[in-house]
Design an enzyme around this catalytic site. Structure first.
Site, PDB file in Angstrom:
ATOM      1  N   ASN A  44      19.444 -25.044 -66.039  1.00  0.00           N
ATOM      2  CA  ASN A  44      19.775 -25.884 -67.197  1.00  0.00           C
ATOM      3  C   ASN A  44      19.032 -27.221 -67.113  1.00  0.00           C
ATOM      4  O   ASN A  44      18.773 -27.746 -66.025  1.00  0.00           O
ATOM      5  CB  ASN A  44      21.280 -26.046 -67.417  1.00  0.00           C
ATOM      6  CG  ASN A  44      22.077 -26.515 -66.225  1.00  0.00           C
ATOM      7  OD1 ASN A  44      21.690 -26.296 -65.090  1.00  0.00           O
ATOM      8  ND2 ASN A  44      23.205 -27.139 -66.494  1.00  0.00           N
ATOM      9  N   GLU A  46      19.189 -30.741 -68.883  1.00  0.00           N
ATOM     10  CA  GLU A  46      19.941 -31.629 -69.779  1.00  0.00           C
ATOM     11  C   GLU A  46      19.098 -32.829 -70.206  1.00  0.00           C
ATOM     12  O   GLU A  46      18.018 -33.073 -69.676  1.00  0.00           O
ATOM     13  CB  GLU A  46      21.242 -32.076 -69.076  1.00  0.00           C
ATOM     14  CG  GLU A  46      22.155 -30.895 -68.797  1.00  0.00           C
ATOM     15  CD  GLU A  46      23.505 -31.302 -68.215  1.00  0.00           C
ATOM     16  OE1 GLU A  46      23.674 -32.467 -67.809  1.00  0.00           O
ATOM     17  OE2 GLU A  46      24.388 -30.419 -68.167  1.00  0.00           O
ATOM     18  N   CYS A  55      20.172 -24.611 -72.006  1.00  0.00           N
ATOM     19  CA  CYS A  55      20.844 -23.781 -71.009  1.00  0.00           C
ATOM     20  C   CYS A  55      19.829 -23.046 -70.130  1.00  0.00           C
ATOM     21  O   CYS A  55      18.683 -22.802 -70.535  1.00  0.00           O
ATOM     22  CB  CYS A  55      21.725 -22.737 -71.688  1.00  0.00           C
ATOM     23  SG  CYS A  55      23.208 -23.395 -72.457  1.00  0.00           S
ATOM     24  N   GLU A  57      19.680 -19.891 -69.294  1.00  0.00           N
ATOM     25  CA  GLU A  57      19.216 -18.609 -69.831  1.00  0.00           C
ATOM     26  C   GLU A  57      18.108 -18.830 -70.862  1.00  0.00           C
ATOM     27  O   GLU A  57      17.125 -18.078 -70.923  1.00  0.00           O
ATOM     28  CB  GLU A  57      20.368 -17.846 -70.507  1.00  0.00           C
ATOM     29  CG  GLU A  57      21.559 -17.565 -69.603  1.00  0.00           C
ATOM     30  CD  GLU A  57      22.629 -18.649 -69.664  1.00  0.00           C
ATOM     31  OE1 GLU A  57      22.270 -19.847 -69.624  1.00  0.00           O
ATOM     32  OE2 GLU A  57      23.809 -18.292 -69.758  1.00  0.00           O
ATOM     33  N   CYS A  98      26.742 -18.663 -72.780  1.00  0.00           N
ATOM     34  CA  CYS A  98      27.368 -19.260 -73.964  1.00  0.00           C
ATOM     35  C   CYS A  98      26.932 -18.481 -75.210  1.00  0.00           C
ATOM     36  O   CYS A  98      26.026 -17.638 -75.152  1.00  0.00           O
ATOM     37  CB  CYS A  98      26.978 -20.738 -74.084  1.00  0.00           C
ATOM     38  SG  CYS A  98      25.302 -21.010 -74.692  1.00  0.00           S
ATOM     39  N   CYS A 101      23.226 -18.704 -76.073  1.00  0.00           N
ATOM     40  CA  CYS A 101      22.388 -17.931 -75.150  1.00  0.00           C
ATOM     41  C   CYS A 101      22.510 -16.426 -75.393  1.00  0.00           C
ATOM     42  O   CYS A 101      21.540 -15.688 -75.214  1.00  0.00           O
ATOM     43  CB  CYS A 101      22.717 -18.273 -73.709  1.00  0.00           C
ATOM     44  SG  CYS A 101      22.086 -19.895 -73.240  1.00  0.00           S
TER      45      CYS A 101
HETATM   46  N1  THU Z   1      25.087 -23.967 -69.510  1.00  0.00           N
HETATM   47  C1  THU Z   1      24.098 -23.065 -69.256  1.00  0.00           C
HETATM   48  O1  THU Z   1      23.037 -23.416 -68.726  1.00  0.00           O
HETATM   49  N2  THU Z   1      24.304 -21.770 -69.621  1.00  0.00           N
HETATM   50  C2  THU Z   1      25.445 -21.310 -70.202  1.00  0.00           C
HETATM   51  O2  THU Z   1      25.501 -20.160 -70.584  1.00  0.00           O
HETATM   52  C3  THU Z   1      26.610 -22.189 -70.313  1.00  0.00           C
HETATM   53  C4  THU Z   1      26.345 -23.636 -70.148  1.00  0.00           C
HETATM   54  C5  THU Z   1      24.857 -25.380 -69.157  1.00  0.00           C
HETATM   55  C6  THU Z   1      24.718 -26.312 -70.326  1.00  0.00           C
HETATM   56  C7  THU Z   1      25.074 -27.640 -69.707  1.00  0.00           C
HETATM   57  O3  THU Z   1      23.916 -28.185 -69.089  1.00  0.00           O
HETATM   58  C8  THU Z   1      26.083 -27.274 -68.636  1.00  0.00           C
HETATM   59  O4  THU Z   1      25.945 -25.876 -68.415  1.00  0.00           O
HETATM   60  C9  THU Z   1      27.529 -27.585 -69.014  1.00  0.00           C
HETATM   61  O5  THU Z   1      27.835 -27.056 -70.255  1.00  0.00           O
END
Ligand code: THU
Length: 152
Positions: A44, A46, A55, A57, A98, A101
């Site tokens: 991930n 940010e 994210c 994925e 999520c 994704c």
């Molecule tokens: N996140 C992912 O990388 N993949 C997911 O499927 C769920 C959430 C990340 C996004 C954010 O940087 C952190 O997890 C908290 O939501």
């Protein structure tokens, strides 16, 4: 846990160590298995403008696409957990993709003309739940709805 899940979760865990997640302090790694056995990872990513965050994925699949391999994905491993004070991700609860994704995974699935196996783990990596993407996102909207067929 089967060999495929073990391998993908290990690669995803390695990628999660490179998560850029100073805001949520929740590290996620993803590993995409391709038809030739190679693996492409993502973590991930940010942003100080929180809503721009990507994210793991999504990063992994965009990287696969940049390598010309979007339609070659066959399985994905996802791992994640909240970081402790030292920055190490902890926890045993599997992280499942999520909603956004799942939709992005569906793009790879439909472009490849195949369902994807999705292996999900908590940061410790010892409890894995495996799914088919079609169960995580049934009756998905995708390329086929726009007349775009598989490209493989
Ligand atoms: N996140 C992912 O990388 N993949 C997911 O499927 C769920 C959430 C990340 C996004 C954010 O940087 C952190 O997890 C908290 O939501």
């Amino acid at each position: 846990m089967d060999d495929e899940a073990r391998r993908l979760i290990a690669a995803a865990r390695d990628a999660a160590e490179r998560a850029h997640a100073p805001y949520s302090r929740f590290a996620v790694g993803a590993a995409v298995l391709l038809t030739d056995g190679s693996v492409i990872v993502g973590a991930n990513f940010e942003n100080a403008s929180y809503g721009l965050s990507l994210c793991a994925e999504t990063v992994a699949l965009a990287t696969a696409n940049a390598a010309g391999r979007l339609a070659d994905a066959v399985a994905v491993g996802v791992i994640g957990g909240a970081m402790d004070a030292t920055g190490v991700a902890r926890g045993d609860d599997p992280v499942r993709p999520c909603g956004r994704c799942r939709q992005i995974l569906n793009e790879a699935a439909q472009m490849g003309g195949r369902d994807l196996r999705v292996h999900c783990a908590g940061a410790e990596g010892d409890r894995v739940q495996s799914y088919l993407l079609s169960d995580l996102l049934p009756d998905a909207f995708g390329p086929a709805d726009l007349g775009i067929g598989p490209r493989r």
